[in-house]
Design a protein around this motif. Structure first.
Motif, PDB file in Angstrom:
ATOM      1  N   VAL A   1      -0.967  11.900  -4.769  1.00  0.00           N
ATOM      2  CA  VAL A   1      -1.887  12.786  -5.376  1.00  0.00           C
ATOM      3  C   VAL A   1      -2.255  12.630  -6.961  1.00  0.00           C
ATOM      4  O   VAL A   1      -2.533  13.072  -8.477  1.00  0.00           O
ATOM      5  CB  VAL A   1      -1.799  14.560  -5.734  1.00  0.00           C
ATOM      6  CG1 VAL A   1      -1.599  14.889  -4.372  1.00  0.00           C
ATOM      7  CG2 VAL A   1      -0.193  14.376  -6.613  1.00  0.00           C
ATOM      8  N   ALA A   2      -1.908  11.105  -7.134  1.00  0.00           N
ATOM      9  CA  ALA A   2      -2.034  10.841  -8.683  1.00  0.00           C
ATOM     10  C   ALA A   2      -3.215   9.468  -8.214  1.00  0.00           C
ATOM     11  O   ALA A   2      -3.891   9.399  -7.270  1.00  0.00           O
ATOM     12  CB  ALA A   2      -0.976   9.247  -8.455  1.00  0.00           C
ATOM     13  N   PRO A   3      -3.629   9.539  -9.481  1.00  0.00           N
ATOM     14  CA  PRO A   3      -5.100   8.305  -9.221  1.00  0.00           C
ATOM     15  C   PRO A   3      -4.557   6.892  -9.498  1.00  0.00           C
ATOM     16  O   PRO A   3      -5.341   6.309  -9.969  1.00  0.00           O
ATOM     17  CB  PRO A   3      -5.840   8.835 -11.054  1.00  0.00           C
ATOM     18  CG  PRO A   3      -4.269   8.928 -11.751  1.00  0.00           C
ATOM     19  CD  PRO A   3      -3.177   9.737 -10.606  1.00  0.00           C
ATOM     20  N   MET A   4      -3.945   6.712  -8.034  1.00  0.00           N
ATOM     21  CA  MET A   4      -3.853   5.477  -7.989  1.00  0.00           C
ATOM     22  C   MET A   4      -4.265   4.275  -8.043  1.00  0.00           C
ATOM     23  O   MET A   4      -4.467   2.846  -8.133  1.00  0.00           O
ATOM     24  CB  MET A   4      -3.202   5.812  -6.363  1.00  0.00           C
ATOM     25  CG  MET A   4      -1.544   6.352  -6.717  1.00  0.00           C
ATOM     26  SD  MET A   4      -0.653   6.244  -7.965  1.00  0.00           S
ATOM     27  CE  MET A   4      -0.156   4.493  -7.564  1.00  0.00           C
ATOM     28  N   ARG A   5      -6.103   4.623  -7.175  1.00  0.00           N
ATOM     29  CA  ARG A   5      -6.946   3.946  -7.960  1.00  0.00           C
ATOM     30  C   ARG A   5      -7.216   3.265  -9.298  1.00  0.00           C
ATOM     31  O   ARG A   5      -8.412   2.253  -8.975  1.00  0.00           O
ATOM     32  CB  ARG A   5      -7.869   4.675  -7.252  1.00  0.00           C
ATOM     33  CG  ARG A   5      -7.759   4.278  -5.241  1.00  0.00           C
ATOM     34  CD  ARG A   5      -9.448   4.687  -4.248  1.00  0.00           C
ATOM     35  NE  ARG A   5      -8.815   4.324  -3.496  1.00  0.00           N
ATOM     36  CZ  ARG A   5      -8.803   5.646  -2.086  1.00  0.00           C
ATOM     37  NH1 ARG A   5      -7.994   6.885  -3.075  1.00  0.00           N
ATOM     38  NH2 ARG A   5      -8.340   5.582  -1.057  1.00  0.00           N
ATOM     39  N   GLU A   6      -7.232   3.960 -10.235  1.00  0.00           N
ATOM     40  CA  GLU A   6      -7.571   3.378 -11.475  1.00  0.00           C
ATOM     41  C   GLU A   6      -6.255   2.210 -11.655  1.00  0.00           C
ATOM     42  O   GLU A   6      -6.128   1.922 -12.585  1.00  0.00           O
ATOM     43  CB  GLU A   6      -6.480   4.994 -12.264  1.00  0.00           C
ATOM     44  CG  GLU A   6      -7.650   5.558 -12.392  1.00  0.00           C
ATOM     45  CD  GLU A   6      -6.729   6.581 -13.816  1.00  0.00           C
ATOM     46  OE1 GLU A   6      -6.000   6.293 -14.233  1.00  0.00           O
ATOM     47  OE2 GLU A   6      -7.706   7.808 -13.844  1.00  0.00           O
ATOM     48  N   LEU A   7      -5.334   2.358 -11.215  1.00  0.00           N
ATOM     49  CA  LEU A   7      -3.789   1.093 -11.357  1.00  0.00           C
ATOM     50  C   LEU A   7      -4.431   0.035 -10.375  1.00  0.00           C
ATOM     51  O   LEU A   7      -4.923  -0.199  -9.471  1.00  0.00           O
ATOM     52  CB  LEU A   7      -2.903   1.129 -11.222  1.00  0.00           C
ATOM     53  CG  LEU A   7      -2.243   3.093 -11.295  1.00  0.00           C
ATOM     54  CD1 LEU A   7      -1.003   3.345 -10.952  1.00  0.00           C
ATOM     55  CD2 LEU A   7      -2.671   3.032 -13.289  1.00  0.00           C
ATOM     56  N   CYS A   8      -3.675  -1.029 -10.472  1.00  0.00           N
ATOM     57  CA  CYS A   8      -3.823  -2.010  -9.709  1.00  0.00           C
ATOM     58  C   CYS A   8      -3.172  -2.567  -8.629  1.00  0.00           C
ATOM     59  O   CYS A   8      -3.474  -3.632  -7.745  1.00  0.00           O
ATOM     60  CB  CYS A   8      -3.622  -3.735 -10.202  1.00  0.00           C
ATOM     61  SG  CYS A   8      -1.994  -4.068 -11.192  1.00  0.00           S
ATOM     62  N   TYR A   9      -1.993  -1.458  -7.826  1.00  0.00           N
ATOM     63  CA  TYR A   9      -1.686  -1.614  -6.789  1.00  0.00           C
ATOM     64  C   TYR A   9      -2.532  -2.096  -5.675  1.00  0.00           C
ATOM     65  O   TYR A   9      -3.183  -1.301  -5.463  1.00  0.00           O
ATOM     66  CB  TYR A   9      -0.909  -0.665  -6.716  1.00  0.00           C
ATOM     67  CG  TYR A   9       0.891  -0.179  -8.040  1.00  0.00           C
ATOM     68  CD1 TYR A   9       0.996  -1.624  -8.454  1.00  0.00           C
ATOM     69  CD2 TYR A   9       0.241   0.719  -8.410  1.00  0.00           C
ATOM     70  CE1 TYR A   9       1.656  -1.379  -9.812  1.00  0.00           C
ATOM     71  CE2 TYR A   9       1.238   1.321  -9.728  1.00  0.00           C
ATOM     72  CZ  TYR A   9       2.113  -0.243  -9.980  1.00  0.00           C
ATOM     73  OH  TYR A   9       2.672  -0.188 -11.011  1.00  0.00           O
TER      74      TYR A   9
END
Ligand code: F3S
Length: 416
Positions: A367-375
């Motif tokens: 549920v985190a905004p993972m698409r903000e990150l580079c993974y």
């Protein structure tokens, strides 16, 4: 549906619009499902906490309800949010997201909800006794509560759980009725299932086949769960973690809210919980399921342990695996803040951080905004995380046991 005079008065608005709205939600659900009446609940677990999923509309809905005077009537805990409330900068999330996430949790705490932000409320004080009625809305916690703890809860939605907390009641239907707790499927397990990793894979395999049915496993070698002096279930930590992972997997590939293990889980120890004319399923191998949970990726950017949130024992195991090593991949061990504090006292948080990892409290990758990150890729010991990583976080996944995940953390590569 039969309401007491007091319940009818609540529905008519005697205690104000906030309770009236809660009663409207609970009684409407009750009518839809043919419930005969309402029952008091001992505790509530509210999901729908990440701002990424809730958005401004959900945030304003909750703020409005709190401003109307909504206050919970029973102990109520909160599901994970989208970030660690203290370490969100280290995770890489933006100021904008953090500000909105803090506002979401504030709206819930204004209603008297404990900001526990974990999917394992049963490990941090909200541990129901066998037979208690609940309104929980985190699928992995629901299946644990029904199956391991022998409490009674349906898979509530976020709003219906919140409504139950505000009026202290839920409608009596579904798994609150004894006849619906009988198994619809008998699962005969013929292959070895010993490690947490294998229990987790078994859960994923069976969940796909039974949908929202109730499976009863036959042939699993586990000691019987016992009742502690406080009336709640008691079991060794490795069995606890195995059943926790298996339940989460059952609830993610299917919509399982209750399972039995013959001779092991409390309800299935002394009598058969298999209902009439069950579907028969035989499991001979977990290999196809394990293969299905693995994308063909070699490089690993992120390793996630703690779906459901990690127990103290699991954090200790990660610390032991990483002791004295340096990680090429990022490592997040997600857990409850209270569990993180205990791990910190034992020195395990420092050991994991020394290897380059983070012990993340409050949050959940799904549920985190993972698409903000580079993974782009992830390794995990949880089938639920492996299955949800791509659709929910845009990450291709590898699924393996804890040691395989930790090797990937150190080398940055997945070993075939
Ligand atoms: Fe918990 Fe998030 Fe997994 S809520 S069960 S860590 S998907």
């Amino acid at each position: 549906m039969q309401l007491s005079d007091y319940e009818a008065a609540l529905l008519a608005g005697q205690e104000g619009p906030a309770v009236q709205r809660a009663m409207q939600i609970v009684t409407t659900l009750g009518r839809v499902y043919g419930a005969p009446d309402l029952i008091p609940v001992a505790s509530v677990q509210v999901a729908g906490v990440s701002y990424r999923n809730l958005g401004d509309a959900g945030l304003e809905f909750n703020q409005d309800w709190a401003a109307q005077g909504a206050r919970v009537q029973v102990p109520t805990t909160l599901n994970p949010s989208g970030m660690d409330h203290k370490q969100w900068r280290e995770q890489g999330f933006s100021e904008d997201f953090a500000a909105k996430q803090v506002a979401v949790v504030a709206a819930y705490t204004a209603m008297g909800i404990m900001p526990t932000c974990t999917c394992i409320p049963y490990e941090i004080g909200n541990r129901p006794r066998a037979g208690q009625s609940l309104a929980w809305s985190e699928s992995s916690a629901v299946v644990y509560a029904n199956s391991v703890l022998a409490a009674h809860t349906n898979r509530e939605g976020g709003p219906s759980a919140l409504a139950a907390a505000i009026c202290g009641r839920t409608a009596r239907y579904g798994l609150h009725l004894p006849q619906n707790r009988l198994a619809t499927h008998r699962i005969t397990v013929r292959c070895p299932v010993r490690t947490s990793h294998e229990f987790a894979a078994l859960g994923y395999l069976v969940g796909k086949q039974v949908g929202d049915g109730v499976p009863c496993f036959v042939g699993l070698e586990l000691p019987p769960i016992t009742l502690g002096v406080d009336g709640s279930a008691s079991l060794a930590s490795d069995h606890n973690d195995a059943l926790k992972l298996m339940g989460a997997a059952l609830a993610s590939s299917g919509a399982v809210a209750l399972y039995h293990v013959e001779g092991v889980t409390l309800e299935a120890q002394n009598e058969s919980m298999v209902g009439p004319a069950p579907h028969e399923i035989t499991v001979d191998s977990l290999a196809p399921t394990i293969a299905e949970l693995n994308h063909a990726i070699d490089q690993i950017d992120l390793v996630v342990i703690g779906c459901p949130h990690a127990s103290l024992a699991e954090i200790g195991a990660v610390a032991e695996e990483l002791r004295g090593k340096k990680c090429r991949a990022q490592v997040w061990v997600t857990t409850a803040r209270a569990v993180r504090d205990q791990a910190a006292e034992r020195g395990w948080v420092a050991e994991i951080e020394a290897a380059g990892g983070l012990v993340v409290a409050d949050g959940c990758v799904v549920v985190a905004p993972m698409r903000e990150l580079c993974y782009r890729t992830l390794a995990t010991n949880s089938p639920k995380m492996a299955a949800y990583a791509l659709p929910h976080a845009g990450l291709q996944a590898r699924f393996g046991d804890l040691s395989a995940c930790m090797r990937a953390a150190v080398t940055g590569c997945w070993e075939a």
